[in-house]
Enzyme design. Structure first.
Site, PDB file in Angstrom:
ATOM      1  N   ASP A   1       0.842  -1.196   0.000  1.00 24.84           N
ATOM      2  CA  ASP A   1       0.000   0.000   0.000  1.00 24.84           C
ATOM      3  C   ASP A   1       0.879   1.248   0.000  1.00 24.84           C
ATOM      4  O   ASP A   1       1.322   1.712   1.047  1.00 24.84           O
ATOM      5  CB  ASP A   1      -0.917  -0.010   1.231  1.00 24.84           C
ATOM      6  CG  ASP A   1      -1.827   1.220   1.279  1.00 24.84           C
ATOM      7  OD1 ASP A   1      -1.897   1.942   0.260  1.00 24.84           O
ATOM      8  OD2 ASP A   1      -2.467   1.433   2.331  1.00 24.84           O
TER       9      ASP A   1
ATOM     10  N   LYS B   1       1.735   7.952   0.326  1.00 22.79           N
ATOM     11  CA  LYS B   1       2.136   8.007   1.735  1.00 22.79           C
ATOM     12  C   LYS B   1       3.514   8.656   1.855  1.00 22.79           C
ATOM     13  O   LYS B   1       4.305   8.594   0.917  1.00 22.79           O
ATOM     14  CB  LYS B   1       2.229   6.585   2.302  1.00 22.79           C
ATOM     15  CG  LYS B   1       0.906   5.909   2.550  1.00 22.79           C
ATOM     16  CD  LYS B   1       1.097   4.526   3.153  1.00 22.79           C
ATOM     17  CE  LYS B   1      -0.234   3.831   3.393  1.00 22.79           C
ATOM     18  NZ  LYS B   1      -1.084   4.477   4.405  1.00 22.79           N
TER      19      LYS B   1
ATOM     20  N   ASP C   1       0.264  -4.933   4.602  1.00 28.63           N
ATOM     21  CA  ASP C   1      -1.140  -4.560   4.419  1.00 28.63           C
ATOM     22  C   ASP C   1      -1.990  -5.719   3.874  1.00 28.63           C
ATOM     23  O   ASP C   1      -3.164  -5.540   3.571  1.00 28.63           O
ATOM     24  CB  ASP C   1      -1.224  -3.326   3.502  1.00 28.63           C
ATOM     25  CG  ASP C   1      -2.412  -2.440   3.820  1.00 28.63           C
ATOM     26  OD1 ASP C   1      -2.956  -2.547   4.939  1.00 28.63           O
ATOM     27  OD2 ASP C   1      -2.795  -1.640   2.942  1.00 28.63           O
TER      28      ASP C   1
ATOM     29  N   GLU D   1      -7.924   2.651   0.521  1.00 33.23           N
ATOM     30  CA  GLU D   1      -8.189   1.649  -0.509  1.00 33.23           C
ATOM     31  C   GLU D   1      -8.725   0.342   0.061  1.00 33.23           C
ATOM     32  O   GLU D   1      -9.409  -0.405  -0.641  1.00 33.23           O
ATOM     33  CB  GLU D   1      -6.905   1.372  -1.303  1.00 33.23           C
ATOM     34  CG  GLU D   1      -5.942   0.333  -0.697  1.00 33.23           C
ATOM     35  CD  GLU D   1      -5.365   0.726   0.653  1.00 33.23           C
ATOM     36  OE1 GLU D   1      -5.424   1.925   0.984  1.00 33.23           O
ATOM     37  OE2 GLU D   1      -4.883  -0.156   1.386  1.00 33.23           O
TER      38      GLU D   1
ATOM     39  N   ARG E   1     -11.061  -0.334   2.254  1.00 35.62           N
ATOM     40  CA  ARG E   1     -12.530  -0.405   2.249  1.00 35.62           C
ATOM     41  C   ARG E   1     -13.073  -0.596   0.837  1.00 35.62           C
ATOM     42  O   ARG E   1     -14.135  -1.173   0.649  1.00 35.62           O
ATOM     43  CB  ARG E   1     -13.103   0.843   2.936  1.00 35.62           C
ATOM     44  CG  ARG E   1     -12.716   2.133   2.278  1.00 35.62           C
ATOM     45  CD  ARG E   1     -12.890   3.343   3.194  1.00 35.62           C
ATOM     46  NE  ARG E   1     -11.780   3.511   4.134  1.00 35.62           N
ATOM     47  CZ  ARG E   1     -11.711   4.489   5.028  1.00 35.62           C
ATOM     48  NH1 ARG E   1     -12.680   5.386   5.134  1.00 35.62           N
ATOM     49  NH2 ARG E   1     -10.675   4.574   5.845  1.00 35.62           N
TER      50      ARG E   1
END
Ligand code: BES
Ligand code: MN
Ligand code: ZN
Length: 497
Positions: A272, A279, A290, A351, A353
């Site tokens: 991620d 990020k 992740d 992302e 969800r």
């Protein structure tokens, strides 16, 4: 390491080391007292000298104890007996194993499993001794060109059940402990494996191998299949990546034909980066973890299959990378989920969800008795609960309670957080049905509220494991959680039905 169950006192046992407990202040456990009598007071003389108070986790290794058959005696501090609970029991066992591993003993007998001051039955005591021992022995060195530590000498560990009438219950504990440890090890290995190896395709391969070994049914949906199903939310996350996304389904059916399955849905973002909402660089490597939700689903299925639990369980794993690129989803983009609901993606870093919502809609077709999703979903959950407990949300209080109790028994605890409708307002969008983020307040709750919009048709719980799935810093590595909680939950469901 090989485990076995044994009964009887320690005095006449020929072994490399007998491990017995000492409560504070200087009070030998029953097995310790038996060794003391056999050695004509050798142990109590040592305690009287002040070499061992019994402080929790302290150890004292003795050689040449007179008139007994074993080569060594290991005294392990247990703390005060009135304060001896789950945590203390596990710490005492861990201290014993650490010390044993530093000796030359190839075999040992652990008498700490006899101690009932912990107020747990023999099944629990044996199971936890096994998982704690396996955890102490875990290494992930497959990416190193050579091993940096030498293997400990300890090969065989006998777990004492005290009275032999407990054999059946003790053996059940051994079976459960081993299954959970093996499931945790699989989850840890997958979590620790870097993102350039552990891709969505790799997870699909691992699922196929599990299916083959344990006779489960496996299905892997490709991008085309997902397009046909209308999984616009899941697919929007995969757009920026060179790695093809997968939707993995594993079916373990050992329960009654008519009994509805429990469905486990695990977030499988193999890296991620945040996508276009990139990020910051610090600790970004940890976003290889992740996919720990996905890993916990595979680990739990392995544990369940190893025990041959009479239950139907289905694992669903939506898996993809979240990467930036010219083709990646942009903030402001609107996608249509499989449920038909439209989502405005205000932050491409929310992302998890997006991939879960389509997997949850997909779960409907299995007519589940309950659905539990497991996800490293929000940094906010780490702020709320730290690294001790997982966040638990549910649309059904009985299911929430069941998971809390399972977590308590498994020493893999969760804490129930609210899912009130009032929070839904934070997801309001001016352009789509709702947005994928709800602002800074209660970030773990609004993420769960997002998922709740896709789970109206079944009993559902959500575990946010962002704080519990891995350790940072010097001890960086996957923890294997919440395999113990999930497996315990399914053990409970299997004995009920
Ligand atoms: N995988 C992260 C959650 C995460 C962050 C877990 C840090 C553990 C440590 C997730 O996909 C994410 O990025 N969530 C965002 C959501 C936000 C954009 C609403 C977060 O928590 O910052
Ligand atoms: Mn993210
Ligand atoms: Zn994520």
């Amino acid at each position: 390491m090989e485990f076995s169950i044994k009964s009887g006192g320690p005095e006449r046992v020929r072994t490399g080391c007998s491990v017995v407990g000492v409560f504070e202040p200087r009070k030998l456990s029953a097995a310790g007292a038996a060794l003391d009598r056999a050695s004509r007071g050798h142990l109590s003389a040592i305690l009287a000298r002040g070499d061992m108070e019994g402080k929790l986790g302290s150890t004292l290794l003795l050689h040449n104890v007179p008139k007994i058959a074993c080569e060594r005696v290991l005294l392990v501090g247990l703390g005060r007996d009135g304060e001896f609970r789950d945590k203390q029991y596990r710490e005492a066992v861990a201290a014993a194993i650490r010390t044993l591993n530093a000796t030359g003993a190839a075999e040992a007998v652990l008498h700490l499993t006899e101690i009932d001051a912990v107020k747990r039955d023999i099944t629990w005591r044996i199971a936890h001794a096994v998982t704690v021992t396996r955890e102490a022995g875990y290494r992930f060195d497959r990416m190193k060109s050579r091993r940096d530590e030498k293997e400990p000498a300890l090969r065989k560990l006998a777990l004492s059940m005290g009275d032999k009438s407990a054999r059946r219950r003790a053996e059940a504990g051994l079976e459960q402990g081993l299954a959970i440890a093996h499931g945790m090890n699989l989850a840890k290995d997958l979590g620790n494996l870097p993102g350039n190896f552990c891709t969505p395709s790799y997870l699909a391969e691992q699922a196929r191998e599990l299916a083959k070994r344990y006779r489960m049914k496996v299905q892997v949906l490709e991008r085309d299949d997902m397009e046909k199903l209308g999984m616009g939310a899941l697919l929007s996350v995969a757009r920026g990546s060179m790695q093809p996304p997968k939707l993995i389904t594993l079916e373990y059916r050992a329960g009654a034909k008519h009994s509805k399955p429990v469905v486990l849905v695990g977030k499988g973002v193999t890296f991620d980066s945040g996508g276009i909402s990139l990020k910051p660089g610090a600790e970004m490597d940890e976003m290889k973890f992740d996919m720990c939700g996905a890993a916990s689903v595979l680990g739990t299925l392995k544990a369940v299959a190893e025990m041959r639990l009479p239950i139907n369980v289905i694992g669903i794993i939506p898996t993809t990378e979240n990467m930036p690129s010219g083709g990646a989803t942009k903030p402001g983009d609107i996608v249509t989920s499989m449920s038909g609901q439209t989502v405005e993606i205000l932050n491409t870093d929310a992302e998890g969800r997006l991939i879960l919502c389509d997997a949850l809609t997909y779960a409907e077709r299995f007519e589940p008795q309950a659905v539990v999703d497991i996800a490293t979903l929000t940094g906010a959950c780490v702020i709320a609960l730290g690294h001790i407990v997982s966040g638990l949300f549910a649309n059904d209080d009985a299911l929430a309670k069941e998971l809390l109790v399972a977590g308590d028994i498994a020493y893999d605890r969760a804490w129930h957080l609210p899912l009130y409708d009032d929070y839904q307002e934070q997801l309001k969008s001016n352009f789509a049905d709702f947005a994928n983020i709800g602002g800074r307040p209660a970030g773990a709750v609004t993420a769960a509220c997002f998922l709740a919009r896709f789970t109206k048709k079944f009993k559902w719980a959500h575990l946010d494991i962002a704080g519990t799935a891995w350790n940072s810093g010097k001890e960086k590595g996957a923890t294997g959680r919440p395999v113990p909680l999930l497996t315990q939950f399914l053990i409970g469901r299997a004995t009920k039905s």
